[in-house]
Design an enzyme around this catalytic site. Structure first.
Site, PDB file in Angstrom:
ATOM      1  N   HIS A   6     -62.693 -35.788 -10.239  1.00 21.24           N
ATOM      2  CA  HIS A   6     -61.973 -35.346 -11.436  1.00 21.24           C
ATOM      3  C   HIS A   6     -62.946 -35.027 -12.564  1.00 21.24           C
ATOM      4  CE1 HIS A   6     -57.844 -35.790 -10.301  1.00 21.24           C
ATOM      5  NE2 HIS A   6     -57.936 -37.069 -10.013  1.00 21.24           N
ATOM      6  N   GLU A  16     -55.468 -33.039  -8.079  1.00 14.92           N
ATOM      7  CA  GLU A  16     -55.581 -34.158  -7.138  1.00 14.92           C
ATOM      8  C   GLU A  16     -56.156 -33.684  -5.801  1.00 14.92           C
ATOM      9  OE1 GLU A  16     -55.314 -37.305  -7.815  1.00 14.92           O
ATOM     10  OE2 GLU A  16     -54.815 -36.745  -9.866  1.00 14.92           O
ATOM     11  N   ASP A  65     -59.601 -34.933  -4.178  1.00 15.88           N
ATOM     12  CA  ASP A  65     -59.652 -35.405  -2.790  1.00 15.88           C
ATOM     13  C   ASP A  65     -60.702 -34.623  -1.998  1.00 15.88           C
ATOM     14  OD1 ASP A  65     -57.744 -37.320  -3.144  1.00 15.88           O
ATOM     15  OD2 ASP A  65     -56.124 -36.247  -2.131  1.00 15.88           O
ATOM     16  N   HIS A  70     -63.187 -39.995  -5.519  1.00 19.18           N
ATOM     17  CA  HIS A  70     -62.066 -39.195  -5.997  1.00 19.18           C
ATOM     18  C   HIS A  70     -62.101 -39.085  -7.538  1.00 19.18           C
ATOM     19  CE1 HIS A  70     -57.774 -37.881  -6.247  1.00 19.18           C
ATOM     20  NE2 HIS A  70     -57.822 -38.590  -7.357  1.00 19.18           N
ATOM     21  N   GLU A  71     -62.316 -40.206  -8.191  1.00 17.24           N
ATOM     22  CA  GLU A  71     -62.361 -40.210  -9.666  1.00 17.24           C
ATOM     23  C   GLU A  71     -63.541 -39.394 -10.188  1.00 17.24           C
ATOM     24  OE1 GLU A  71     -59.979 -41.327 -11.544  1.00 17.24           O
ATOM     25  OE2 GLU A  71     -58.865 -42.204  -9.885  1.00 17.24           O
TER      26      GLU A  71
HETATM   27 ZN   LIG Z   1     -56.662 -38.426  -9.059  1.00 15.84          ZN
END
Ligand SMILES: [Zn+2]
Length: 410
Positions: free
Chosen positions: A280, A354, A358, A276-277
């Site tokens: 980003h 977000e 995801d 997930h990070e």
């Molecule tokens: Zn996040």
């Protein structure tokens, strides 16, 4: 416009802001007992669910008390010419504008911090303690406080002094120099925050060799993410709540895992958090946020520069001699409607991001471990699973657990 009218405008902004906030809190509280959506039914066992209900309600009551207290205190300060008194006192100590401003903000900031310390003490040692979150000791609590003050005085004080110096040297153009400085400072902080500020409060150690590390490295390698720094931070020193974050960029980028996260999650789940990070990072959210925040700082400073010379701002606070620090206080309040709107927009964008992160984790690693890690993290922090839509729209930087799980399932 007269200074009296401006004074009432300031009061009106404070009041409206407070009322909107309380109304949202209230709406949210009416949803506390709503039924949990079916796909989230496995988050809590019965007993934990009751505990989470109590936790929500207790926090709601407590934060209402704090906000009413600080709202009344702020109003009293405005009505009883508090800023004029502090300004006068600071002027009795020195003639130098920078010294006056430092004393002025020093008194206001430390004063308000001292007044709110009993509340944060109660929150940590009564509420968090009762629900088993607190790990901090009283000694640590006060050492943190003192470190925070020293940091604020040194860092905040020198930044303020520099900005006022720009203002003295260049007048209205100070905003350009301040902007350049602030942009450089935030980039510097992004690069060195982990190595300069974090160590004052926490210990960071490189993640030990083992199954978890090799899984994380294997994933990073697969998606072409250069990951040579994985750190574990001793979050358990203060709280049982878990977290993970990503910081820096280029050679300085690192992923930081709370030791509590490693205790709470399986290694596949932690990889999904990393995925997930990385999402980003790959989707350029980090750079986007940086650029937007620099642009917004510039905009705010520019608007401030248009008003800074106006006697009206200081007169509205019953101060006869206009000054940078009094102007800043009045401007700070007048600007809230704009900052509320930009904050709303940023939350909206952040929630989109977000979902994208995801989706990235889902495509490149898998939805199932991410769903189970999100559920575990919600459970372990006794999260509210049924927030009100309006509250989410205004305050949430992340989508709700329900929205994220639905998105990951789709
Ligand atoms: Zn996040």
């Amino acid at each position: 416009m007269t200074s009296q009218l401006l004074f009432y405008l300031i009061i009106a902004i404070l009041v409206v802001n407070f009322l909107v906030d309380k109304w949202l809190d209230y709406l949210n509280s009416t949803y506390f007992d709503h039924e949990i959506p079916e796909i989230l039914e496995d988050v809590y066992e019965d007993q934990e669910y009751y505990k989470s209900q109590d936790y929500k309600k207790e926090n709601f009551k407590f934060s209402s008390i704090i906000s009413i207290f600080s709202f009344l205190l702020t109003l009293a300060f405005f009505f009883y010419k508090g800023f004029a008194y502090v300004d006068e006192y600071a002027r009795s100590l020195s003639d130098h504008p920078i010294v006056i401003a430092l004393v002025f903000f020093g008194i206001i900031m430390i004063g308000s911090d001292v007044l709110t310390t009993p509340f944060s003490y109660y929150k940590t040692f009564v509420i968090e303690e009762k629900y088993g979150f607190n790990k901090s000791t009283k000694g640590l609590f006060f050492i943190d406080k003192i470190k925070g003050w020293v940091l604020m005085i040194l860092l905040g004080g020198s930044i303020l002094a520099l900005i006022i110096w720009f203002y003295q040297q260049t007048g209205k153009n100070f905003w350009v120099y301040t902007w350049i400085f602030m942009a450089a400072f935030s980039i510097f902080m992004m690069l060195f925050y982990s190595s300069l500020i974090v160590p004052l409060f926490n210990k960071q150690t490189p993640l030990q060799e083992g199954e978890l590390k090799s899984k994380l490295e294997e994933f990073a390698k697969k998606v072409g993410f250069n990951l040579d720094k994985i750190f574990v931070i001793d979050g358990s020193k203060r709280s049982t709540k878990a977290n993970a974050y990503f910081t820096g960029f280029g050679k300085k980028k690192r992923i930081v895992l709370y030791d509590t996260l490693i205790d709470d999650l399986e290694s596949d789940e932690i990889v999904s958090v990393l995925a997930h990070e990385v999402g980003h990072y790959k989707k350029k959210h980090v750079v986007f946020n940086m650029i937007v925040s620099i642009l917004m700082t510039g905009f705010t400073l520019f608007i401030f520069s248009l008003l800074i010379d106006s006697k009206l701002l200081s007169n509205a606070l019953s101060v006869t001699e206009p000054s940078f620090h009094i102007g800043l206080i009045a401007f700070g309040v007048l600007y809230t409607p704009i900052s509320e709107i930009t904050g709303l927009l940023m939350n909206y964008i952040s929630r989109k991001f977000e979902f994208q992160a995801d989706d990235y984790a889902k495509t490149n690693f898998g939805a199932i471990p991410l769903i189970s890690s999100l559920k575990k993290l919600s459970k372990n922090s006794l999260s509210n699973l049924t927030p009100h839509k309006a509250y989410v729209f205004m305050h949430y930087s992340h989508p709700t657990l329900l929205q994220r799980v639905q998105n990951l399932n789709s």
